[in-house]
Write an enzyme that holds these catalytic residues in place. Sequence first.
Site, PDB file in Angstrom:
ATOM      1  N   GLY A  73       0.821  -1.201   0.000  1.00  0.00           N
ATOM      2  CA  GLY A  73       0.000   0.000   0.000  1.00  0.00           C
ATOM      3  C   GLY A  73       0.856   1.252   0.000  1.00  0.00           C
ATOM      4  O   GLY A  73       2.008   1.243  -0.439  1.00  0.00           O
ATOM      5  N   CYS A  74       0.314   2.327   0.523  1.00  0.00           N
ATOM      6  CA  CYS A  74       1.032   3.607   0.572  1.00  0.00           C
ATOM      7  C   CYS A  74       2.376   3.439   1.269  1.00  0.00           C
ATOM      8  O   CYS A  74       2.439   2.954   2.395  1.00  0.00           O
ATOM      9  CB  CYS A  74       0.184   4.633   1.300  1.00  0.00           C
ATOM     10  SG  CYS A  74       1.049   6.176   1.663  1.00  0.00           S
ATOM     11  N   PHE A  75       3.445   3.864   0.619  1.00  0.00           N
ATOM     12  CA  PHE A  75       4.762   3.661   1.232  1.00  0.00           C
ATOM     13  C   PHE A  75       5.010   4.532   2.443  1.00  0.00           C
ATOM     14  O   PHE A  75       5.904   4.249   3.234  1.00  0.00           O
ATOM     15  CB  PHE A  75       5.899   3.794   0.224  1.00  0.00           C
ATOM     16  CG  PHE A  75       5.878   4.956  -0.736  1.00  0.00           C
ATOM     17  CD1 PHE A  75       5.229   6.148  -0.466  1.00  0.00           C
ATOM     18  CD2 PHE A  75       6.551   4.844  -1.942  1.00  0.00           C
ATOM     19  CE1 PHE A  75       5.252   7.214  -1.358  1.00  0.00           C
ATOM     20  CE2 PHE A  75       6.580   5.906  -2.847  1.00  0.00           C
ATOM     21  CZ  PHE A  75       5.927   7.084  -2.565  1.00  0.00           C
TER      22      PHE A  75
END
Length: 229
Positions: free
Chosen positions: A56-58
């Site tokens: 997902g979002c880093f």
Amino acid sequence: MTVTRRLSARLSPLLAAAALVACAPAVAADATFDAPAAARPAREQGNLKTAYFAGGCFWGVEAVFSHVKGVTSAVSGYHGGNAATASYDRVSSGLSGHAETVRVTYDPAQVRYDQLLRIFFSVVADPTLTDRQGPDRGSQYRAALIPVSTEQREVATAYLAQMRQSGVWNRPIVTRIEPARQFFEAEGEHQDFARRNPQHGYIQRWDAPKVAALRSMFPDHYRATFRSG
């Protein structure tokens, strides 16, 4: 892309509104799992090792690993595509082939690869979701493990098999093992994002709870200070 535009791009209008009102400190992650201790522990020795995690979002992946004892570096970037499209704007299209990924450098004498896997699947990524995590949708947000050694591949393969048999998740495990390709560091504005922007609506709603869960569930692995870089 500015962080304000990034928040709008990540969230639907309803989710964006929820994030903006959720500016009080979060106390629990959206989904945490009691991932099992690995039956096949990693047997890495020697100097610092490198591992890659897409989940997902880093921002959140980086934030969690930056608080793990034994991790000396967590860097956000893009993996799975080519250099020509390794930029946030191109990756955000979902067409570049990249996944938002974090390169984790760690001391195996302090934290093993299998322990990093357990943390990852307990508080960072839901392994039953395909091409999405939290509010984010698209192949760039897929959950993936990218082993860089035979030992890591064997440990990751065994752990995913163990997860499928554990009964912890009530849906099929879909997290992939991907072949290692070139990793491209993300733009400077995305590095150490949670540390530099603790009041950001997205961080408050989605990522601060993951760090809180790390502290609660893995106190022996938790480091209060954020390891930058």
